[in-house]
Design an enzyme around this catalytic site. Sequence first.
Site, short mmCIF file in Angstrom:
data_model
loop_
_atom_site.label_atom_id
_atom_site.label_comp_id
_atom_site.label_asym_id
_atom_site.label_seq_id
_atom_site.Cartn_x
_atom_site.Cartn_y
_atom_site.Cartn_z
N ASP A 127 0.82 -1.21 0.00
CA ASP A 127 0.00 0.00 0.00
C ASP A 127 0.86 1.26 0.00
O ASP A 127 0.50 2.27 -0.62
CB ASP A 127 -0.93 0.01 1.21
CG ASP A 127 -2.05 -1.03 1.09
OD1 ASP A 127 -2.35 -1.43 -0.06
OD2 ASP A 127 -2.59 -1.44 2.12
N CYS A 128 1.98 1.23 0.73
CA CYS A 128 2.83 2.43 0.78
C CYS A 128 3.89 2.44 -0.32
O CYS A 128 4.43 3.50 -0.65
CB CYS A 128 3.50 2.56 2.15
SG CYS A 128 4.33 1.08 2.72
N TYR A 129 4.20 1.27 -0.87
CA TYR A 129 5.14 1.17 -1.98
C TYR A 129 4.48 0.38 -3.11
O TYR A 129 4.76 -0.80 -3.32
CB TYR A 129 6.43 0.47 -1.53
CG TYR A 129 7.24 1.25 -0.52
CD1 TYR A 129 7.72 2.52 -0.82
CD2 TYR A 129 7.53 0.70 0.73
CE1 TYR A 129 8.48 3.23 0.10
CE2 TYR A 129 8.28 1.41 1.65
CZ TYR A 129 8.75 2.68 1.33
OH TYR A 129 9.49 3.38 2.25
#
Length: 440
Positions: A127-129
């Site tokens: 989700d963040c990368y």
Amino acid sequence: MKTIEQINEKILKGEAVVLTAEEVVKMAKQEGVKEVAKKVDVVTTATFAPMCSSGAFVNFGHTKPPMRMEKIEIEGVEVYGGLAAVDGYIGATQESKQDKTFGGAHIIELLIRGENLKLNAEGKGTDCYPRKQFEGYINKQTINDFFMFNPRNAYQNYSAATNSSDRTIYTYMGKLLPRFGNVTYSTSGELSPLLKDPKMLTIGLGTKIFLCGSEGYVVWPGTQFRNDVKVNEHGIPISPARTLVVIGDAKRMSPRYLRAAYFKNYGVTLFVGIGVPIPVLNEEIAYFVSKSNEEITTEVRDYGKPGRPVLRLVSYAELKSGWIEIDGKRVKTSSISSMTMAREIADVLKKWIVEGRFLLTKPVKFFDEHRSVKSLEEIKEAERFKIQEPTCVNCGMCVGVCMYDALKMVNDVLKFEEDACVRCGLCSDVCPVGVKLPPL
């Protein structure tokens, strides 16, 4: 007695007497050790030799959208990606999948030269990368960070190698001809840094050095560091002993002072140029820096037999003569390191100091604790490790997801109020160390 602070004052005033290791040996023969201690402030030492245990950290910079690089290759050479999102470590001996003569050492050299190199990276996507793949070109200007970090450099002495067997063998000491056809050696003798200060009385954590054309630092005892070895009558180790971990900014390094290499049927390695200034603080240090190739000895080991038995001791003067005798046979000798480059490095470091561009540093820690080297022993049928029950580390991640105020941080300590808990499981879901609430 002198101090490093006093020597630095003389350097800044242009008054310091600086000699290379070879120059101080000549002076000692003419004037004696006491005069060396009285007159000389710094001795510059150097080596330019293959040092396999070398490499570099790189921070590539974030992609758009960002990704967590997990499988990384530069020009077909694997880069270790198990560090962080866009950090990697290039090991000098890592070989290309397509060409075993090309590897991590070449990538490091090419980056230092300023070349554009192809980067391929893959990640699972989070989700963040969210990004899963990158393909493009990098150079030392486009990447954020590029610093050399070598776990084992500047070996204090190293055994010479020969081969008694009936076949040619290929080693990290080069090609060894059968039936004592040749002898190879690596250490730069009276120029070698750790042979000029064999007890490491001036070298430790924080020592500033010449590293591949720029400033570097000693940051820890190198891997396979040992100080339990035998010494000769002059107090100098006769076998592989101390080593150094060194670090430096690769973006500032010069390709002249490192060189990628391939040893046939052995693998890729990296020639690393290191120069270490030895402050002459007292007569003991003056004594050691004055030792000549005639007084520095090493072992000759037989790589053609199991265990590599020692055949004899030999001085560096003998090795540098081009011939030594083994079992009555005259055997040709050759170095696998460059004395020409070592001399140049010692001269360059001397020039930096004389011009006031390079001051000495006082180590914040000396590496004088007892260390030995162990061989890997296989433990058969050992009891496997057990996973320990996780315990709270008081990070507080669970507090932010608890909707019932059952979890609170009080003076940075996690407090659990069981009566308020409804066992929804949100805290267990976010716990990074795996703590689970017991059932009701």
